[in-house]
Design a protein around this motif. Structure first.
Motif, PDB file in Angstrom:
ATOM      1  N   THR A  77      49.448  46.575  34.667  1.00  0.00           N
ATOM      2  CA  THR A  77      48.655  46.238  33.495  1.00  0.00           C
ATOM      3  C   THR A  77      47.612  45.184  33.836  1.00  0.00           C
ATOM      4  N   VAL A  78      47.988  44.193  34.630  1.00  0.00           N
ATOM      5  CA  VAL A  78      47.043  43.149  35.046  1.00  0.00           C
ATOM      6  C   VAL A  78      45.902  43.778  35.831  1.00  0.00           C
ATOM      7  N   VAL A  79      46.232  44.658  36.765  1.00  0.00           N
ATOM      8  CA  VAL A  79      45.204  45.316  37.582  1.00  0.00           C
ATOM      9  C   VAL A  79      44.288  46.161  36.703  1.00  0.00           C
ATOM     10  N   LYS A  80      44.874  46.941  35.796  1.00  0.00           N
ATOM     11  CA  LYS A  80      44.083  47.811  34.919  1.00  0.00           C
ATOM     12  C   LYS A  80      43.146  46.992  34.032  1.00  0.00           C
ATOM     13  N   ASP A  81      43.660  45.912  33.442  1.00  0.00           N
ATOM     14  CA  ASP A  81      42.832  45.070  32.579  1.00  0.00           C
ATOM     15  C   ASP A  81      41.728  44.373  33.367  1.00  0.00           C
ATOM     16  N   PHE A  82      42.037  43.906  34.577  1.00  0.00           N
ATOM     17  CA  PHE A  82      41.024  43.276  35.424  1.00  0.00           C
ATOM     18  C   PHE A  82      39.907  44.264  35.742  1.00  0.00           C
ATOM     19  N   GLN A  83      40.285  45.496  36.067  1.00  0.00           N
ATOM     20  CA  GLN A  83      39.286  46.506  36.386  1.00  0.00           C
ATOM     21  C   GLN A  83      38.424  46.848  35.170  1.00  0.00           C
ATOM     22  N   GLN A  84      39.013  46.891  33.986  1.00  0.00           N
ATOM     23  CA  GLN A  84      38.244  47.166  32.772  1.00  0.00           C
ATOM     24  C   GLN A  84      37.241  46.060  32.493  1.00  0.00           C
ATOM     25  N   LEU A  85      37.635  44.839  32.718  1.00  0.00           N
ATOM     26  CA  LEU A  85      36.758  43.699  32.440  1.00  0.00           C
ATOM     27  C   LEU A  85      35.657  43.535  33.476  1.00  0.00           C
ATOM     28  N   ASN A  86      35.846  44.085  34.666  1.00  0.00           N
ATOM     29  CA  ASN A  86      34.905  43.878  35.763  1.00  0.00           C
ATOM     30  C   ASN A  86      34.315  45.190  36.286  1.00  0.00           C
ATOM     31  N   ASP A  87      34.033  46.119  35.405  1.00  0.00           N
ATOM     32  CA  ASP A  87      33.363  47.384  35.739  1.00  0.00           C
ATOM     33  C   ASP A  87      34.036  48.148  36.874  1.00  0.00           C
ATOM     34  N   GLY A  88      35.369  48.233  36.846  1.00  0.00           N
ATOM     35  CA  GLY A  88      36.112  49.030  37.813  1.00  0.00           C
ATOM     36  C   GLY A  88      36.340  48.374  39.167  1.00  0.00           C
ATOM     37  N   LEU A  89      36.010  47.099  39.305  1.00  0.00           N
ATOM     38  CA  LEU A  89      36.213  46.391  40.574  1.00  0.00           C
ATOM     39  C   LEU A  89      37.709  46.264  40.858  1.00  0.00           C
ATOM     40  N   LYS A  90      38.108  46.634  42.075  1.00  0.00           N
ATOM     41  CA  LYS A  90      39.514  46.511  42.453  1.00  0.00           C
ATOM     42  C   LYS A  90      39.824  45.051  42.764  1.00  0.00           C
ATOM     43  N   PRO A  91      41.024  44.573  42.437  1.00  0.00           N
ATOM     44  CA  PRO A  91      41.392  43.174  42.694  1.00  0.00           C
ATOM     45  C   PRO A  91      41.276  42.779  44.160  1.00  0.00           C
ATOM     46  N   GLU A  92      41.525  43.706  45.066  1.00  0.00           N
ATOM     47  CA  GLU A  92      41.443  43.356  46.484  1.00  0.00           C
ATOM     48  C   GLU A  92      40.003  43.214  46.980  1.00  0.00           C
ATOM     49  N   ASP A  93      39.021  43.561  46.148  1.00  0.00           N
ATOM     50  CA  ASP A  93      37.612  43.464  46.535  1.00  0.00           C
ATOM     51  C   ASP A  93      36.912  42.209  46.010  1.00  0.00           C
ATOM     52  N   ILE A  94      37.669  41.267  45.418  1.00  0.00           N
ATOM     53  CA  ILE A  94      37.009  40.052  44.925  1.00  0.00           C
ATOM     54  C   ILE A  94      36.523  39.225  46.109  1.00  0.00           C
ATOM     55  N   GLN A  95      35.455  38.457  45.872  1.00  0.00           N
ATOM     56  CA  GLN A  95      34.849  37.681  46.943  1.00  0.00           C
ATOM     57  C   GLN A  95      34.835  36.208  46.570  1.00  0.00           C
ATOM     58  N   ILE A  96      35.025  35.359  47.570  1.00  0.00           N
ATOM     59  CA  ILE A  96      35.014  33.909  47.375  1.00  0.00           C
ATOM     60  C   ILE A  96      33.622  33.486  46.924  1.00  0.00           C
ATOM     61  N   GLY A  97      33.576  32.631  45.902  1.00  0.00           N
ATOM     62  CA  GLY A  97      32.314  32.098  45.408  1.00  0.00           C
ATOM     63  C   GLY A  97      31.703  32.889  44.264  1.00  0.00           C
ATOM     64  N   LYS A  98      32.215  34.077  43.982  1.00  0.00           N
ATOM     65  CA  LYS A  98      31.698  34.871  42.867  1.00  0.00           C
ATOM     66  C   LYS A  98      32.551  34.627  41.635  1.00  0.00           C
ATOM     67  N   THR A  99      31.937  34.832  40.461  1.00  0.00           N
ATOM     68  CA  THR A  99      32.626  34.625  39.188  1.00  0.00           C
ATOM     69  C   THR A  99      33.035  35.988  38.626  1.00  0.00           C
ATOM     70  N   TYR A 100      34.287  36.061  38.157  1.00  0.00           N
ATOM     71  CA  TYR A 100      34.827  37.288  37.590  1.00  0.00           C
ATOM     72  C   TYR A 100      35.486  36.971  36.252  1.00  0.00           C
TER      73      TYR A 100
END
Length: 106
Positions: A77-100
Motif C-alpha cells: 500500500t505504501v508503494v502504491k500510494d507513493f507511486q500515485q503521488l509521484n506520477d508512477g515513480l518507483k520507490p527504488e528510483d528516488i534520488q538524493i537531493g530531489k523533493t518527492y
C-alpha cells in the motif's frame, strides 16, 4: 450385544460427519464480526507531505518518520500510494537531493 454397540457407534459417527460437512458445527455457535478495512487516501491534502531526500533515506524510512504510531498499512500500500503521488515513480528510483511527495498514515 457388542455388535449392536459397535454398529450404533459407527452410525452415530457417520451421521455426525455428515451433519458437520453439510451444515458445519461452528457456524451456528460463533457470531461473525463484521470486518472493517481502513485505507488511507493519498489524494486528501492532509494525508501527504513533501520532503527532500537525504543520503540513506528510503521511502519507508521517511513515511515512518511522519506516521503517528507506526505504519498501519502494508508495504504494498505504501508503494502504491507513493507511486500515485509521484506520477508512477518507483520507490527504488528516488534520488538524493530531489523533493518527492510521501503519504502519511495515521
Amino acid at each position: 450385544m457388542k455388535r449392536f454397540f459397535i454398529t450404533f457407534a459407527i452410525l452415530v459417527t457417520i451421521y455426525v460427519i455428515y451433519i458437520d460437512l453439510n451444515e458445519g458445527t461452528l457456524s451456528s455457535t460463533q457470531k461473525q464480526e463484521p470486518s472493517l478495512e481502513v485505507q488511507a487516501s493519498p489524494e486528501d491534502s492532509s494525508n501527504f507531505f513533501e520532503q527532500k531526500v537525504q543520503s540513506g533515506d528510503t521511502v519507508l524510512s521517511i513515511v515512518e518518520q511522519y506516521s503517528t504510531g507506526g505504519i498501519s498499512v502494508s508495504l504494498e500500500t505504501v508503494v502504491k500510494d507513493f507511486q500515485q503521488l509521484n506520477d508512477g515513480l518507483k520507490p527504488e528510483d528516488i534520488q538524493i537531493g530531489k523533493t518527492y511527495i510521501f503519504p502519511i498514515y495515521k
